[in-house]
Write a protein that holds these residues in place. Sequence first.
Motif, PDB file in Angstrom:
ATOM      1  N   CYS A  64      -8.118  47.377   9.533  1.00  0.00           N
ATOM      2  CA  CYS A  64      -7.566  46.393  10.456  1.00  0.00           C
ATOM      3  C   CYS A  64      -6.750  45.339   9.700  1.00  0.00           C
ATOM      4  O   CYS A  64      -5.635  45.001  10.093  1.00  0.00           O
ATOM      5  CB  CYS A  64      -8.695  45.747  11.252  1.00  0.00           C
ATOM      6  N   PHE A  65      -7.307  44.835   8.596  1.00  0.00           N
ATOM      7  CA  PHE A  65      -6.608  43.818   7.823  1.00  0.00           C
ATOM      8  C   PHE A  65      -5.317  44.373   7.232  1.00  0.00           C
ATOM      9  O   PHE A  65      -4.297  43.687   7.203  1.00  0.00           O
ATOM     10  CB  PHE A  65      -7.508  43.259   6.709  1.00  0.00           C
ATOM     11  N   HIS A  66      -5.352  45.632   6.789  1.00  0.00           N
ATOM     12  CA  HIS A  66      -4.147  46.238   6.232  1.00  0.00           C
ATOM     13  C   HIS A  66      -3.050  46.323   7.293  1.00  0.00           C
ATOM     14  O   HIS A  66      -1.879  46.065   7.012  1.00  0.00           O
ATOM     15  CB  HIS A  66      -4.466  47.615   5.649  1.00  0.00           C
ATOM     16  N   SER A  67      -3.425  46.672   8.517  1.00  0.00           N
ATOM     17  CA  SER A  67      -2.438  46.697   9.606  1.00  0.00           C
ATOM     18  C   SER A  67      -1.861  45.313   9.863  1.00  0.00           C
ATOM     19  O   SER A  67      -0.647  45.159  10.046  1.00  0.00           O
ATOM     20  CB  SER A  67      -3.066  47.233  10.894  1.00  0.00           C
TER      21      SER A  67
ATOM     22  N   LEU B 215      -1.680  42.866   7.725  1.00  0.00           N
ATOM     23  CA  LEU B 215      -0.862  42.539   6.561  1.00  0.00           C
ATOM     24  C   LEU B 215       0.512  43.188   6.665  1.00  0.00           C
ATOM     25  O   LEU B 215       1.537  42.549   6.421  1.00  0.00           O
ATOM     26  CB  LEU B 215      -1.580  43.003   5.289  1.00  0.00           C
ATOM     27  N   ARG B 216       0.553  44.443   7.037  1.00  0.00           N
ATOM     28  CA  ARG B 216       1.833  45.142   7.165  1.00  0.00           C
ATOM     29  C   ARG B 216       2.677  44.538   8.291  1.00  0.00           C
ATOM     30  O   ARG B 216       3.894  44.447   8.171  1.00  0.00           O
ATOM     31  CB  ARG B 216       1.609  46.631   7.346  1.00  0.00           C
ATOM     32  N   MET B 217       2.029  44.079   9.362  1.00  0.00           N
ATOM     33  CA  MET B 217       2.764  43.448  10.453  1.00  0.00           C
ATOM     34  C   MET B 217       3.403  42.134  10.002  1.00  0.00           C
ATOM     35  O   MET B 217       4.595  41.901  10.238  1.00  0.00           O
ATOM     36  CB  MET B 217       1.846  43.188  11.643  1.00  0.00           C
ATOM     37  N   VAL B 218       2.646  41.272   9.334  1.00  0.00           N
ATOM     38  CA  VAL B 218       3.227  40.006   8.889  1.00  0.00           C
ATOM     39  C   VAL B 218       4.264  40.246   7.798  1.00  0.00           C
ATOM     40  O   VAL B 218       5.251  39.503   7.708  1.00  0.00           O
ATOM     41  CB  VAL B 218       2.158  38.977   8.446  1.00  0.00           C
ATOM     42  N   ALA B 219       4.088  41.279   6.998  1.00  0.00           N
ATOM     43  CA  ALA B 219       5.074  41.603   5.963  1.00  0.00           C
ATOM     44  C   ALA B 219       6.390  42.054   6.599  1.00  0.00           C
ATOM     45  O   ALA B 219       7.468  41.664   6.131  1.00  0.00           O
ATOM     46  CB  ALA B 219       4.538  42.693   5.040  1.00  0.00           C
TER      47      ALA B 219
ATOM     48  N   VAL C  56      -1.184  37.313   2.678  1.00  0.00           N
ATOM     49  CA  VAL C  56      -2.614  37.552   2.905  1.00  0.00           C
ATOM     50  C   VAL C  56      -3.188  36.475   3.821  1.00  0.00           C
ATOM     51  O   VAL C  56      -3.939  36.776   4.761  1.00  0.00           O
ATOM     52  CB  VAL C  56      -3.369  37.643   1.560  1.00  0.00           C
ATOM     53  N   GLU C  57      -2.832  35.219   3.582  1.00  0.00           N
ATOM     54  CA  GLU C  57      -3.300  34.123   4.439  1.00  0.00           C
ATOM     55  C   GLU C  57      -2.793  34.303   5.871  1.00  0.00           C
ATOM     56  O   GLU C  57      -3.539  34.072   6.833  1.00  0.00           O
ATOM     57  CB  GLU C  57      -2.841  32.775   3.878  1.00  0.00           C
TER      58      GLU C  57
ATOM     59  N   VAL D 255      -4.099  36.592  11.889  1.00  0.00           N
ATOM     60  CA  VAL D 255      -3.817  37.488  13.032  1.00  0.00           C
ATOM     61  C   VAL D 255      -4.756  38.684  13.126  1.00  0.00           C
ATOM     62  O   VAL D 255      -4.872  39.285  14.193  1.00  0.00           O
ATOM     63  CB  VAL D 255      -2.351  37.982  13.031  1.00  0.00           C
ATOM     64  N   CYS D 256      -5.448  39.029  12.061  1.00  0.00           N
ATOM     65  CA  CYS D 256      -6.343  40.187  12.058  1.00  0.00           C
ATOM     66  C   CYS D 256      -7.503  39.963  13.038  1.00  0.00           C
ATOM     67  O   CYS D 256      -8.199  38.949  12.960  1.00  0.00           O
ATOM     68  CB  CYS D 256      -6.892  40.423  10.647  1.00  0.00           C
ATOM     69  N   PRO D 257      -7.744  40.894  13.956  1.00  0.00           N
ATOM     70  CA  PRO D 257      -8.862  40.743  14.901  1.00  0.00           C
ATOM     71  C   PRO D 257     -10.226  40.618  14.226  1.00  0.00           C
ATOM     72  O   PRO D 257     -11.083  39.859  14.689  1.00  0.00           O
ATOM     73  CB  PRO D 257      -8.788  42.009  15.758  1.00  0.00           C
ATOM     74  N   TYR D 258     -10.460  41.323  13.128  1.00  0.00           N
ATOM     75  CA  TYR D 258     -11.734  41.193  12.416  1.00  0.00           C
ATOM     76  C   TYR D 258     -11.862  39.790  11.826  1.00  0.00           C
ATOM     77  O   TYR D 258     -12.927  39.175  11.888  1.00  0.00           O
ATOM     78  CB  TYR D 258     -11.849  42.231  11.301  1.00  0.00           C
ATOM     79  N   SER D 259     -10.790  39.286  11.242  1.00  0.00           N
ATOM     80  CA  SER D 259     -10.819  37.934  10.683  1.00  0.00           C
ATOM     81  C   SER D 259     -11.079  36.911  11.779  1.00  0.00           C
ATOM     82  O   SER D 259     -11.864  35.972  11.590  1.00  0.00           O
ATOM     83  CB  SER D 259      -9.503  37.615   9.974  1.00  0.00           C
TER      84      SER D 259
END
Length: 143
Positions: A57-60, A62-66, A114-115, A120-124
């Motif tokens: 989830c976090f990787h997704s 991260l890729r979205m904000v990138a 990363v911040e 935006v990550c649902p798990y975060s």
Amino acid sequence: MQVLYTASATATGDGRDGHVRTSDATVELDLAIPKEMGGAGGAANPEQLFAAGYAACFHSALRMVARRSKADVTGSVVEAEVGIGPNGSGGFGLAVTLVVDLPAVERSAAQQLVEAAHQVCPYSNATRGNIDVALTVREAAAA
């Protein structure tokens, strides 16, 4: 919140020494208490499942904000480490460390990505204020 998708899983047996299965059977695993917690080990456990879900989830995120910032995240990797231990109140708690590799991004820019992903990550968002989550940007290997 408008729900876009709902996952469903069922646990049977003896909880941590039981079995889990998603409603569509794409995930079906036996579970075992880790040896470090006095169990037999040798099978998956809830912390591993949580770590896998959080990392993906976090990787997704991260890729979205990138993409939004036009950053090159080629070769990016997210590792989630999930620890469990006594919470001091008679129960147990979790602690998470997210270790992120962004080999094509300068360190300060990587930390900003990363911040932003953590916002935006649902798990975060689900864990914020409930468990400790440490964010680590791994140093790029020397060329």
